[in-house]
Design a protein around this motif. Structure first.
Motif, PDB file in Angstrom:
ATOM      1  N   VAL A 207       0.840  -1.207   0.000  1.00 18.80           N
ATOM      2  CA  VAL A 207       0.000   0.000   0.000  1.00 18.80           C
ATOM      3  C   VAL A 207       0.874   1.255   0.000  1.00 18.80           C
ATOM      4  O   VAL A 207       0.605   2.223  -0.739  1.00 18.80           O
ATOM      5  CB  VAL A 207      -0.943  -0.011   1.213  1.00 18.80           C
ATOM      6  N   ALA A 208       1.919   1.256   0.811  1.00 27.52           N
ATOM      7  CA  ALA A 208       2.789   2.429   0.881  1.00 27.52           C
ATOM      8  C   ALA A 208       3.492   2.682  -0.455  1.00 27.52           C
ATOM      9  O   ALA A 208       3.576   3.832  -0.914  1.00 27.52           O
ATOM     10  CB  ALA A 208       3.821   2.245   1.995  1.00 27.52           C
ATOM     11  N   LEU A 209       3.984   1.625  -1.108  1.00 30.64           N
ATOM     12  CA  LEU A 209       4.666   1.805  -2.388  1.00 30.64           C
ATOM     13  C   LEU A 209       3.699   2.267  -3.474  1.00 30.64           C
ATOM     14  O   LEU A 209       4.044   3.139  -4.293  1.00 30.64           O
ATOM     15  CB  LEU A 209       5.339   0.495  -2.800  1.00 30.64           C
ATOM     16  N   ALA A 210       2.506   1.683  -3.511  1.00 30.26           N
ATOM     17  CA  ALA A 210       1.530   2.109  -4.523  1.00 30.26           C
ATOM     18  C   ALA A 210       1.117   3.557  -4.312  1.00 30.26           C
ATOM     19  O   ALA A 210       1.024   4.344  -5.276  1.00 30.26           O
ATOM     20  CB  ALA A 210       0.300   1.189  -4.473  1.00 30.26           C
ATOM     21  N   THR A 211       0.903   3.936  -3.060  1.00 30.11           N
ATOM     22  CA  THR A 211       0.540   5.324  -2.776  1.00 30.11           C
ATOM     23  C   THR A 211       1.680   6.271  -3.123  1.00 30.11           C
ATOM     24  O   THR A 211       1.463   7.342  -3.696  1.00 30.11           O
ATOM     25  CB  THR A 211       0.172   5.467  -1.293  1.00 30.11           C
ATOM     26  N   ALA A 212       2.899   5.864  -2.790  1.00 27.83           N
ATOM     27  CA  ALA A 212       4.049   6.717  -3.112  1.00 27.83           C
ATOM     28  C   ALA A 212       4.205   6.881  -4.618  1.00 27.83           C
ATOM     29  O   ALA A 212       4.532   7.975  -5.102  1.00 27.83           O
ATOM     30  CB  ALA A 212       5.318   6.123  -2.502  1.00 27.83           C
ATOM     31  N   TYR A 213       3.982   5.805  -5.372  1.00 29.98           N
ATOM     32  CA  TYR A 213       4.110   5.914  -6.825  1.00 29.98           C
ATOM     33  C   TYR A 213       3.062   6.865  -7.397  1.00 29.98           C
ATOM     34  O   TYR A 213       3.385   7.741  -8.219  1.00 29.98           O
ATOM     35  CB  TYR A 213       3.974   4.538  -7.461  1.00 29.98           C
ATOM     36  N   LEU A 214       1.801   6.715  -6.993  1.00 31.23           N
ATOM     37  CA  LEU A 214       0.761   7.611  -7.493  1.00 31.23           C
ATOM     38  C   LEU A 214       1.013   9.048  -7.041  1.00 31.23           C
ATOM     39  O   LEU A 214       0.796  10.002  -7.801  1.00 31.23           O
ATOM     40  CB  LEU A 214      -0.610   7.132  -7.012  1.00 31.23           C
ATOM     41  N   TRP A 215       1.468   9.214  -5.800  1.00 29.28           N
ATOM     42  CA  TRP A 215       1.805  10.550  -5.279  1.00 29.28           C
ATOM     43  C   TRP A 215       2.891  11.188  -6.148  1.00 29.28           C
ATOM     44  O   TRP A 215       2.780  12.360  -6.555  1.00 29.28           O
ATOM     45  CB  TRP A 215       2.262  10.409  -3.840  1.00 29.28           C
TER      46      TRP A 215
ATOM     47  N   LEU B 274      -3.900  27.081 -16.268  1.00 26.41           N
ATOM     48  CA  LEU B 274      -3.441  25.789 -15.756  1.00 26.41           C
ATOM     49  C   LEU B 274      -2.611  25.963 -14.489  1.00 26.41           C
ATOM     50  O   LEU B 274      -2.752  25.205 -13.522  1.00 26.41           O
ATOM     51  CB  LEU B 274      -2.628  25.075 -16.830  1.00 26.41           C
ATOM     52  N   GLY B 275      -1.729  26.963 -14.490  1.00 21.88           N
ATOM     53  CA  GLY B 275      -0.907  27.205 -13.308  1.00 21.88           C
ATOM     54  C   GLY B 275      -1.709  27.654 -12.106  1.00 21.88           C
ATOM     55  O   GLY B 275      -1.243  27.542 -10.970  1.00 21.88           O
ATOM     56  N   THR B 276      -2.900  28.185 -12.331  1.00 19.46           N
ATOM     57  CA  THR B 276      -3.759  28.612 -11.224  1.00 19.46           C
ATOM     58  C   THR B 276      -4.554  27.446 -10.645  1.00 19.46           C
ATOM     59  O   THR B 276      -4.644  27.285  -9.431  1.00 19.46           O
ATOM     60  CB  THR B 276      -4.714  29.718 -11.707  1.00 19.46           C
ATOM     61  N   ILE B 277      -5.120  26.635 -11.521  1.00 14.52           N
ATOM     62  CA  ILE B 277      -6.011  25.560 -11.061  1.00 14.52           C
ATOM     63  C   ILE B 277      -5.231  24.314 -10.670  1.00 14.52           C
ATOM     64  O   ILE B 277      -5.624  23.580  -9.762  1.00 14.52           O
ATOM     65  CB  ILE B 277      -7.036  25.233 -12.164  1.00 14.52           C
ATOM     66  N   LEU B 278      -4.081  24.069 -11.329  1.00 11.18           N
ATOM     67  CA  LEU B 278      -3.358  22.820 -11.116  1.00 11.18           C
ATOM     68  C   LEU B 278      -2.940  22.593  -9.657  1.00 11.18           C
ATOM     69  O   LEU B 278      -3.082  21.476  -9.152  1.00 11.18           O
ATOM     70  CB  LEU B 278      -2.137  22.774 -12.035  1.00 11.18           C
ATOM     71  N   PRO B 279      -2.393  23.602  -8.930  1.00 11.93           N
ATOM     72  CA  PRO B 279      -2.032  23.345  -7.526  1.00 11.93           C
ATOM     73  C   PRO B 279      -3.208  22.886  -6.674  1.00 11.93           C
ATOM     74  O   PRO B 279      -3.036  22.032  -5.788  1.00 11.93           O
ATOM     75  CB  PRO B 279      -1.477  24.689  -7.051  1.00 11.93           C
ATOM     76  N   LEU B 280      -4.407  23.439  -6.936  1.00 13.83           N
ATOM     77  CA  LEU B 280      -5.572  23.002  -6.167  1.00 13.83           C
ATOM     78  C   LEU B 280      -5.927  21.555  -6.488  1.00 13.83           C
ATOM     79  O   LEU B 280      -6.233  20.757  -5.594  1.00 13.83           O
ATOM     80  CB  LEU B 280      -6.764  23.916  -6.481  1.00 13.83           C
ATOM     81  N   VAL B 281      -5.869  21.191  -7.777  1.00 15.42           N
ATOM     82  CA  VAL B 281      -6.181  19.813  -8.167  1.00 15.42           C
ATOM     83  C   VAL B 281      -5.158  18.843  -7.588  1.00 15.42           C
ATOM     84  O   VAL B 281      -5.501  17.761  -7.083  1.00 15.42           O
ATOM     85  CB  VAL B 281      -6.233  19.705  -9.702  1.00 15.42           C
ATOM     86  N   VAL B 282      -3.872  19.241  -7.637  1.00 16.96           N
ATOM     87  CA  VAL B 282      -2.813  18.374  -7.097  1.00 16.96           C
ATOM     88  C   VAL B 282      -2.986  18.190  -5.596  1.00 16.96           C
ATOM     89  O   VAL B 282      -2.858  17.077  -5.062  1.00 16.96           O
ATOM     90  CB  VAL B 282      -1.434  18.959  -7.428  1.00 16.96           C
TER      91      VAL B 282
ATOM     92  N   SER C  11      -5.850  15.867  -4.958  1.00 18.47           N
ATOM     93  CA  SER C  11      -5.503  14.486  -5.336  1.00 18.47           C
ATOM     94  C   SER C  11      -4.605  13.841  -4.283  1.00 18.47           C
ATOM     95  O   SER C  11      -4.820  12.685  -3.891  1.00 18.47           O
ATOM     96  CB  SER C  11      -4.807  14.477  -6.696  1.00 18.47           C
ATOM     97  N   LYS C  12      -3.599  14.578  -3.814  1.00 15.57           N
ATOM     98  CA  LYS C  12      -2.701  14.020  -2.807  1.00 15.57           C
ATOM     99  C   LYS C  12      -3.423  13.783  -1.486  1.00 15.57           C
ATOM    100  O   LYS C  12      -3.152  12.785  -0.792  1.00 15.57           O
ATOM    101  CB  LYS C  12      -1.505  14.950  -2.608  1.00 15.57           C
ATOM    102  N   ALA C  13      -4.342  14.680  -1.129  1.00 14.61           N
ATOM    103  CA  ALA C  13      -5.114  14.452   0.096  1.00 14.61           C
ATOM    104  C   ALA C  13      -5.965  13.188  -0.026  1.00 14.61           C
ATOM    105  O   ALA C  13      -6.066  12.393   0.918  1.00 14.61           O
ATOM    106  CB  ALA C  13      -5.991  15.667   0.386  1.00 14.61           C
ATOM    107  N   GLY C  14      -6.586  12.985  -1.208  1.00 11.01           N
ATOM    108  CA  GLY C  14      -7.357  11.766  -1.415  1.00 11.01           C
ATOM    109  C   GLY C  14      -6.500  10.515  -1.361  1.00 11.01           C
ATOM    110  O   GLY C  14      -6.898   9.497  -0.778  1.00 11.01           O
ATOM    111  N   LEU C  15      -5.291  10.576  -1.957  1.00  9.11           N
ATOM    112  CA  LEU C  15      -4.384   9.425  -1.908  1.00  9.11           C
ATOM    113  C   LEU C  15      -3.973   9.108  -0.471  1.00  9.11           C
ATOM    114  O   LEU C  15      -3.928   7.935  -0.072  1.00  9.11           O
ATOM    115  CB  LEU C  15      -3.142   9.704  -2.752  1.00  9.11           C
ATOM    116  N   ALA C  16      -3.661  10.148   0.297  1.00  7.51           N
ATOM    117  CA  ALA C  16      -3.266   9.911   1.686  1.00  7.51           C
ATOM    118  C   ALA C  16      -4.405   9.293   2.487  1.00  7.51           C
ATOM    119  O   ALA C  16      -4.194   8.367   3.291  1.00  7.51           O
ATOM    120  CB  ALA C  16      -2.821  11.231   2.325  1.00  7.51           C
ATOM    121  N   THR C  17      -5.625   9.767   2.265  1.00  6.49           N
ATOM    122  CA  THR C  17      -6.781   9.198   2.991  1.00  6.49           C
ATOM    123  C   THR C  17      -6.994   7.733   2.630  1.00  6.49           C
ATOM    124  O   THR C  17      -7.190   6.876   3.503  1.00  6.49           O
ATOM    125  CB  THR C  17      -8.036  10.014   2.667  1.00  6.49           C
TER     126      THR C  17
END
Length: 642
Positions: free
Chosen positions: A375-383, A418-426, A429-435
Motif C-alpha cells: 500500500v505504501a509503495l503504490a501510494t508513493a508511486y501515485l503521489w 493551468l498554473g492557477t487551477i493545477l495546484p488546487l487539483v494536485v 488528489s494528494k489528500a485523497g491518496l493519503a486518505t
C-alpha cells in the motif's frame, strides 16, 4: 513501650526521601514512581555492575584461556602454526582467485557500469576456490572445517563490500570531489575488512572451545575498537567534501542541506552508539550477533549515499524530455523502496528473533508487513506521478514566461489558467491518496474501517448543513475558477479589496495590495471582479506643449519612437501595438494636450511606458519642443472698499 523503628528506604529513592525529608515524597504517588521507574533502574544498574566485574575477571584470566586453547589445538593435531598455515592458504587462494577473475573480466570489458557485476563474479570465484582449498586442508576435524569455511568467506565479502562502498561514495560523486572522497571510501572499506577478519578470528576461537574471557578480550580490544577507530578517522577527515556531496545538485532542499552538514557527526555518533550498545549487551550477558551488527552498521552509514544517488538519478530523468512521467515517478518511488528493503533486512536480522521470542506468528507478521509495504509503495508511486506531471507542466509554464522581459519595477507575470487551477487539483488528489492509504493500511492491519467511514460521512453531512457560508464560499470559488475570472499573479479589484492575486485556496483568495497589505476574501463575499491583468492593456500618455507646436511634427516623432521601441528585442515580445500619436486631445489654458498610446501584454506595460517617456523627453529636447507645466490659477482678493 518503645515505638517500632520505621523501615529505612533503600537505594536512590531512599536517598531522595532521607535528604528531602518531605512528606510529599513519601506519598503513594512516590511509591508508584519508585516501583515503576526507580527500582527497575536500580536493578539494571546492579546487573550491569555485577556483569562488569565478572567480565573484567574473565578478561583477567585470558592468559589461562590461551594456554588451554594451545593445549586443545595440540591434542587435536592442529598446532597453532599448522592452523595458521591453513588459514593463510585459504585466504591466499581466495585472494588469488579474486584477482585473476577481476583481471580477466577487466580485460574483456572496460565499461564502468560493469564494475559491480565484475566484483560479484570475482567474489563468487574467490568463494568457490576458498571453499575448495578449505575442504582440502581441513581433514576430518570438524572444528578445522568450520574454521577454514569461515575464513573462505572473508576475502569475497571484504572485496564485495569495498566495491559497493567505493561505487556508492566515490564513483557516484561529482568528478571534482572524487579524489577528496577516496580516503573516506578506503577507510570504510578497511574498517569492514578488519571487522570481517575479526569476526572470523572470533568464530575460530569459538570453534576450538576458547574461553569466554579470551573471546571477549579479542572482540573488544582487537575487533570492535579498531573498527570503530578506522570509521571515525575516515569520517573525520572527509567532513566538507562529504557534506557537499550529500547535499546533492542545486536547487537543494533545506532539509537535505541540514542533513548533509550534520551527517559526518551523525555517522560518528552511530558508530560510537553501536560500540557502546555492543559492550553494554556483552556486559549484561546478552551479546549481540557480530555479523548482523556489522551489516546493520553498514546499512545505516550507506543509506544517505544511496538515497542521494537515487535523487540525482530521478532529477536527471525529470529534466530529460525523453523520460516519461511514469518512469520518473518510479525512480522517485525507489527511495521508499530502498527504505523498505533496508527495513526488511533489519527486520529479518533483529525483528524475527524478537517476534519468535514473544510468541508472535512470523507468517502473520510477514503477511501484514507485506500488505502495508505494498500500500505504501503504490501510494508513493501515485503521489510521485501526480507531482511529476504537475511539476513538468508548471516548469513548461515558467519557461514560457521566463522568455519575456520583466522590468525591475514590474510585477511578476500572471500565471496561466493551468498554473492557477493545477495546484488546487494536485493538493486535492494528494489528500485523497493519503486518505485512501490510511484506510487501506488499517484494513491490512485488520481494523474494520467502515464504521469510521460512515461516521465521517455523517459528520461531513452535518457540517455541510450547519455551515452554509462555508458551502457558499467553496461553490462560489469553483464557479470563479471555472469562469477563469482571475489567475495567480493577476491584479484584480473586488467589492471589498484590490491587489495582486497571491494565493488561491479552496475557500478564499488572498490579494496583495501595492502598499503591501494582504487581504483574504472568501469567495462568497467577492461580488463583482474587475481584472486589470487579463490579456492586454492600453496605456495612454498625455503631454502638454506650447500652443504654436507643430502637431504633425509631434506625430512623426511619436511614430519614430514607437518604431524604435518595437525594434528593442527586450520589449518587442510584449508590444501588441506600437506607440503612436492620437493628436490633440484638448486645449487647456492656452496649451495643447497631445496624447499618445500603445497596446501591450497585461502586466508588461511598465517597462514599455518607462522607455517611451524617456524617449519622448529626449526627442522634445532634440527638436526644440517645450513641455508646458499645468498653469496655476490664482485668485486675487476682491476689493472691499466701496
Amino acid at each position: 513501650m518503645p515505638r517500632s523503628a520505621a523501615p529505612v528506604p533503600v537505594g536512590l529513592l531512599g536517598v531522595i526521601l532521607t535528604v528531602g525529608g518531605s512528606p510529599a515524597l513519601a506519598s503513594p504517588d512516590a511509591a508508584d514512581w519508585s516501583e515503576a521507574v526507580i527500582e527497575p533502574l536500580e536493578r539494571a544498574a546492579a546487573a550491569f555492575s555485577t556483569g562488569l566485574r565478572e567480565r573484567l575477571a574473565r578478561m583477567g584470566a585470558a592468559g589461562l584461556d590461551l594456554d588451554l586453547l594451545w593445549s586443545t589445538l595440540a591434542a587435536a593435531g592442529w598446532p597453532p602454526a599448522k592452523l595458521l598455515a591453513g588459514i593463510v592458504a585459504v585466504v591466499a587462494a581466495g585472494l588469488a582467485a579474486h584477482w585473476a577473475t577481476a583481471r580477466a573480466l577487466g580485460a574483456a570489458t572496460r565499461r564502468r557500469d560493469t564494475s559491480i557485476v565484475r566484483a560479484a563474479v570475482s567474489a563468487v570465484a574467490a568463494l568457490g576456490v576458498g571453499l575448495v582449498v578449505a575442504y582440502l586442508v581441513a581433514g576430518e576435524a570438524e572444528a578445522a572445517r568450520r574454521t577454514f569455511r569461515t575464513w573462505a568467506f572473508v576475502i569475497p565479502l571484504a572485496a564485495l563490500a569495498s566495491t559497493l562502498i567505493g561505487a556508492t561514495i566515490v564513483a557516484a560523486s561529482p568528478a571534482a570531489r572524487r579524489k577528496r572522497l577516496a580516503p573516506l571510501a578506503n577507510g570504510l572499506a578497511a574498517a569492514v575488512a578488519w571487522a570481517l577478519g575479526g569476526i572470523a578470528v572470533l568464530r575460530t576461537l569459538a570453534a576450538w572451545g576458547a574461553g569466554s574471557g579470551l573471546q571477549d578480550l579479542v572482540g573488544t580490544a582487537f575487533v570492535a575498537l579498531p573498527t570503530a577507530g578506522l570509521m571515525i578517522t575516515a569520517y573525520a577527515g572527509s567532513r566538507r567534501p562529504l557534506a557537499a556531496t550529500l547535499a546533492g545538485p542545486r536547487p537543494r532542499s533545506r532539509r537535505r542541506r541540514f542533513l548533509a552538514r550534520r551527517w559526518p557527526a551523525i555517522a560518528v555518533g552511530i558508530v560510537v552508539v553501536t560500540v557502546v550498545v555492543l559492550q553494554v549487551a556483552t556486559t549484561l550477558g546478552r551479546p549481540l550477533p557480530s555479523l548482523a551488527t556489522l551489516v546493520t552498521l553498514i546499512l545505516a552509514l550507506m543509506w544517505p549515499h544511496v538515497d542521494g544517488l537515487i535523487v540525482v538519478w530521478a532529477e536527471r530523468g525529470f529534466r530529460a524530455e525523453t523520460v516519461s512521467a511514469a518512469s520518473v515517478a518510479a525512480r522517485r518511488t525507489t527511495r521508499l523502496a530502498l527504505a523498505a528493503l533496508i527495513g526488511a533486512a533489519l527486520a529479518a536480522m533483529w525483528g524475527a528473533p524478537a517476534a519468535s521470542g514473544l510468541g508472535i506468528q512470523l507468517g502473520t507478521l510477514v503477511r501484514v508487513t507485506l500488505g502495508i509495504t505494498a500500500v505504501a509503495l503504490a501510494t508513493a508511486y501515485l503521489w510521485n506521478l501526480v507531482g511529476v506531471a504537475s511539476d513538468r507542466l508548471l516548469s513548461e509554464e515558467r519557461a514560457a514566461q521566463g522568455g519575456h522581459h520583466a522590468d525591475e519595477e514590474a510585477d511578476p507575470a500572471p500565471h496561466t489558467r493551468l498554473g492557477t487551477i493545477l495546484p488546487l487539483v494536485v493538493g486535492a488528489s494528494k489528500a485523497g491518496l493519503a486518505t485512501l492509504a490510511v484506510l487501506s493500511i488499517l484494513l491490512a492491519v485488520g481494523i474494520n474501517v467502515w464504521p469510521l467511514v460512515t461516521g465521517l460521512s455523517v459528520f461531513g453531512l452535518a457540517i455541510g448543513f450547519g455551515s452554509q457560508s462555508l458551502v457558499k464560499d467553496v461553490v462560489s470559488g469553483l464557479f470563479f475558477l471555472a469562469d477563469d475570472a482571475f489567475r495567480l499573479g493577476e491584479y484584480i479589484e473586488t467589492v471589498g479589496a484590490k491587489g495582486r492575486v497571491e494565493k488561491i485556496s479552496i475557500r478564499s483568495v488572498s490579494l496583495r495590495h501595492p502598499r503591501g497589505a494582504l487581504a483574504t476574501i472568501p469567495y462568497g463575499q467577492i461580488g463583482k471582479v474587475q481584472n486589470y491583468s487579463c490579456d492586454w492593456v492600453i496605456e495612454k500618455l498625455a503631454f502638454r506643449v506650447a500652443f504654436d507646436t507643430d502637431v504633425d511634427k509631434v506625430r512623426k516623432i511619436f511614430k519614430q519612437i514607437g518604431q524604435d521601441i518595437a525594434d528593442n528585442p527586450d520589449l518587442k515580445p510584449d508590444i501588441l501595438e506600437t506607440f503612436k500619436s492620437q493628436g490633440i486631445a484638448s486645449v487647456d489654458e492656452g496649451t495643447l494636450v497631445i496624447r499618445g498610446k500603445f497596446k501591450a501584454r497585461a502586466g508588461h506595460q511598465f517597462a514599455i511606458r518607462k522607455a517611451t517617456l524617456a524617449a519622448v523627453q529626449q526627442a522634445f529636447q532634440t527638436n526644440g519642443i517645450s513641455a508646458i507645466a499645468r498653469p496655476i490659477v490664482t485668485y486675487a482678493p476682491q476689493n472691499q472698499d466701496k
